[in-house]
Design a protein around this motif. Sequence first.
Motif, PDB file in Angstrom:
ATOM      1  N   GLY A   1       0.841  -1.200   0.000  1.00 55.36           N
ATOM      2  CA  GLY A   1       0.000   0.000   0.000  1.00 55.36           C
ATOM      3  C   GLY A   1       0.870   1.242   0.000  1.00 55.36           C
ATOM      4  N   THR A   2       1.790   1.268  -0.936  1.00 50.93           N
ATOM      5  CA  THR A   2       2.823   2.309  -0.981  1.00 50.93           C
ATOM      6  C   THR A   2       2.281   3.673  -1.400  1.00 50.93           C
ATOM      7  OG1 THR A   2       5.051   2.720  -1.860  1.00 50.93           O
ATOM      8  CG2 THR A   2       3.476   1.721  -3.365  1.00 50.93           C
TER       9      THR A   2
ATOM     10  N   PHE B   1       5.633   5.947  -0.246  1.00 52.32           N
ATOM     11  CA  PHE B   1       6.147   6.103   1.126  1.00 52.32           C
ATOM     12  C   PHE B   1       5.685   4.952   2.018  1.00 52.32           C
ATOM     13  CE2 PHE B   1       5.610  10.410  -0.633  1.00 52.32           C
ATOM     14  CZ  PHE B   1       6.944  10.766  -0.667  1.00 52.32           C
TER      15      PHE B   1
ATOM     16  N   ASP C   1       0.813  -1.606  -4.830  1.00 53.66           N
ATOM     17  CA  ASP C   1      -0.433  -0.867  -4.594  1.00 53.66           C
ATOM     18  C   ASP C   1      -1.530  -1.424  -5.481  1.00 53.66           C
ATOM     19  OD1 ASP C   1      -0.935   1.919  -2.949  1.00 53.66           O
ATOM     20  OD2 ASP C   1      -2.449   1.536  -4.488  1.00 53.66           O
ATOM     21  N   SER C   2      -2.762  -1.336  -4.982  1.00 50.66           N
ATOM     22  CA  SER C   2      -3.894  -1.884  -5.732  1.00 50.66           C
ATOM     23  C   SER C   2      -4.430  -0.868  -6.746  1.00 50.66           C
ATOM     24  CB  SER C   2      -5.001  -2.305  -4.762  1.00 50.66           C
ATOM     25  OG  SER C   2      -5.311  -1.224  -3.908  1.00 50.66           O
TER      26      SER C   2
ATOM     27  N   LYS D   1      -1.354   4.784  -9.591  1.00 47.41           N
ATOM     28  CA  LYS D   1      -0.236   5.066  -8.687  1.00 47.41           C
ATOM     29  C   LYS D   1       0.983   4.239  -9.084  1.00 47.41           C
ATOM     30  CE  LYS D   1      -3.092   6.457  -4.791  1.00 47.41           C
ATOM     31  NZ  LYS D   1      -3.713   6.072  -3.528  1.00 47.41           N
TER      32      LYS D   1
ATOM     33  N   ARG E   1      -3.140  -6.513  -5.205  1.00 52.05           N
ATOM     34  CA  ARG E   1      -3.604  -6.414  -3.823  1.00 52.05           C
ATOM     35  C   ARG E   1      -2.694  -7.281  -2.971  1.00 52.05           C
ATOM     36  NH1 ARG E   1      -9.357  -4.747  -2.653  1.00 52.05           N
ATOM     37  NH2 ARG E   1      -8.743  -5.579  -0.629  1.00 52.05           N
ATOM     38  N   ALA E   2      -2.505  -6.848  -1.741  1.00 49.30           N
ATOM     39  CA  ALA E   2      -1.646  -7.595  -0.830  1.00 49.30           C
ATOM     40  C   ALA E   2      -2.117  -9.042  -0.707  1.00 49.30           C
ATOM     41  CB  ALA E   2      -1.655  -6.924   0.544  1.00 49.30           C
ATOM     42  N   GLU E   3      -3.440  -9.229  -0.710  1.00 49.10           N
ATOM     43  CA  GLU E   3      -3.994 -10.581  -0.524  1.00 49.10           C
ATOM     44  C   GLU E   3      -3.604 -11.501  -1.684  1.00 49.10           C
ATOM     45  OE1 GLU E   3      -5.562  -7.640  -0.359  1.00 49.10           O
ATOM     46  OE2 GLU E   3      -7.544  -7.827   0.525  1.00 49.10           O
TER      47      GLU E   3
ATOM     48  N   ARG F   1       2.600   1.815   5.685  1.00 46.76           N
ATOM     49  CA  ARG F   1       2.204   3.010   6.425  1.00 46.76           C
ATOM     50  C   ARG F   1       0.804   3.426   5.985  1.00 46.76           C
ATOM     51  NH1 ARG F   1       4.918   9.040   6.147  1.00 46.76           N
ATOM     52  NH2 ARG F   1       3.644   9.111   4.265  1.00 46.76           N
ATOM     53  N   SER F   2      -0.075   3.624   6.957  1.00 45.91           N
ATOM     54  CA  SER F   2      -1.435   4.128   6.697  1.00 45.91           C
ATOM     55  C   SER F   2      -2.221   3.271   5.712  1.00 45.91           C
ATOM     56  CB  SER F   2      -1.401   5.560   6.152  1.00 45.91           C
ATOM     57  OG  SER F   2      -0.644   6.385   6.953  1.00 45.91           O
TER      58      SER F   2
HETATM   59  N1  SAH Z   1       1.796   4.250   2.292  1.00 47.93           N
HETATM   60  C1  SAH Z   1       1.405   5.509   1.678  1.00 47.93           C
HETATM   61  C2  SAH Z   1      -0.043   5.511   1.159  1.00 47.93           C
HETATM   62  C3  SAH Z   1      -1.108   5.279   2.185  1.00 47.93           C
HETATM   63  S1  SAH Z   1      -2.742   5.322   1.492  1.00 47.93           S
HETATM   64  C4  SAH Z   1       1.645   6.649   2.664  1.00 47.93           C
HETATM   65  O1  SAH Z   1       1.784   6.395   3.840  1.00 47.93           O
HETATM   66  O2  SAH Z   1       1.681   7.806   2.229  1.00 47.93           O
HETATM   67  C5  SAH Z   1      -3.101   3.573   1.387  1.00 47.93           C
HETATM   68  C6  SAH Z   1      -2.698   2.946   0.054  1.00 47.93           C
HETATM   69  O3  SAH Z   1      -2.854   1.539   0.208  1.00 47.93           O
HETATM   70  C7  SAH Z   1      -3.548   3.371  -1.106  1.00 47.93           C
HETATM   71  O4  SAH Z   1      -2.714   3.805  -2.160  1.00 47.93           O
HETATM   72  C8  SAH Z   1      -4.340   2.106  -1.487  1.00 47.93           C
HETATM   73  O5  SAH Z   1      -4.536   2.000  -2.889  1.00 47.93           O
HETATM   74  C9  SAH Z   1      -3.436   1.003  -0.967  1.00 47.93           C
HETATM   75  N2  SAH Z   1      -4.103  -0.235  -0.535  1.00 47.93           N
HETATM   76  C10 SAH Z   1      -5.155  -0.354   0.326  1.00 47.93           C
HETATM   77  N3  SAH Z   1      -5.476  -1.650   0.501  1.00 47.93           N
HETATM   78  C11 SAH Z   1      -4.614  -2.380  -0.255  1.00 47.93           C
HETATM   79  C12 SAH Z   1      -4.452  -3.783  -0.488  1.00 47.93           C
HETATM   80  N4  SAH Z   1      -5.247  -4.685   0.075  1.00 47.93           N
HETATM   81  N5  SAH Z   1      -3.453  -4.176  -1.319  1.00 47.93           N
HETATM   82  C13 SAH Z   1      -2.646  -3.261  -1.921  1.00 47.93           C
HETATM   83  N6  SAH Z   1      -2.767  -1.920  -1.735  1.00 47.93           N
HETATM   84  C14 SAH Z   1      -3.725  -1.484  -0.912  1.00 47.93           C
END
Ligand code: SAH
Length: 240
Positions: free
Chosen positions: A80-81, A85, A103-104, A108, A130-132, A150-151
């Motif tokens: 979820g980059t 970041f 990232d999904s 991005k 997706r991470a899954e 992160r987040s």
């Molecule tokens: N890590 C970055 C972005 C956080 S926003 C930072 O801290 O700035 C969360 C991101 O995770 C989004 O871009 C979203 O598309 C991605 N995301 C959410 N669930 C996901 C999943 N299951 N697999 C891959 N990416 C995911």
Amino acid sequence: MISFKNQLQKELADFGLDYSEGTLEKLLEYAGYVLEENKNQNLTRIVEPEAVVTRHLVDSLVLQKWFPSLEAGSLLIDLGTGGGFPGVPLAITWPGVQVVLVDSERKKVDFLQRAARELALANVTAVHARAEELGRDDDYREQADLVVARSVAKLPVLLEYSLPLVKIGGRFCSYKGEGVESEVAESDKALKVLGGRLDSLLAYTLSSGDTHHLVVFLKATQTPHIYPRRPGIPQKRPLS
Ligand code: SAH
């Protein structure tokens, strides 16, 4: 962004982190790309350059205070980059480490691929998944020395995304803001089921005054093959 080099250097030095001029310039160049791309797509709500330095660049790199180096050739995955970041700053400062940005959202990932090319970051790969799904792919499952996020999601969900990707003996590091204790407390079941264990809970304060945390987990035993569950299920029915 280059005029913010002194600020970046000073804030990193406050964490005992010291990089070459060329590395600092590359970090700022990347931040400039993100701000430019932010006009086309929503990568960050933080747009003031000073704040981008602190809350994106420094916040991403603080991890290196506790993990000063990874062995050359190690694999790091950033789940979820988003705008890159913490994965891109880590890749710039650890050129010997293979960094996979996940990232999904396709748009991005396309941006990250372009930016990695323009900055000649030979150790970066951006993957649209997706991470899954990644956790069920043999190329990635139990391959990473370090996974970071992160987040992205609450810990019980995030552990199901991340731990299947970590090799035994490797670590998952979750970047969190305030109020992390309750999330950690809710993670017992996920850790037990997925084969992880809490390693350390680290706190740090940024120049903005915000206190953030790194929650570090150790992958102790193999993750049962039924995890991660199908896309969306970890979020819908967290292991807590
Ligand atoms: N890590 C970055 C972005 C956080 S926003 C930072 O801290 O700035 C969360 C991101 O995770 C989004 O871009 C979203 O598309 C991605 N995301 C959410 N669930 C996901 C999943 N299951 N697999 C891959 N990416 C995911």
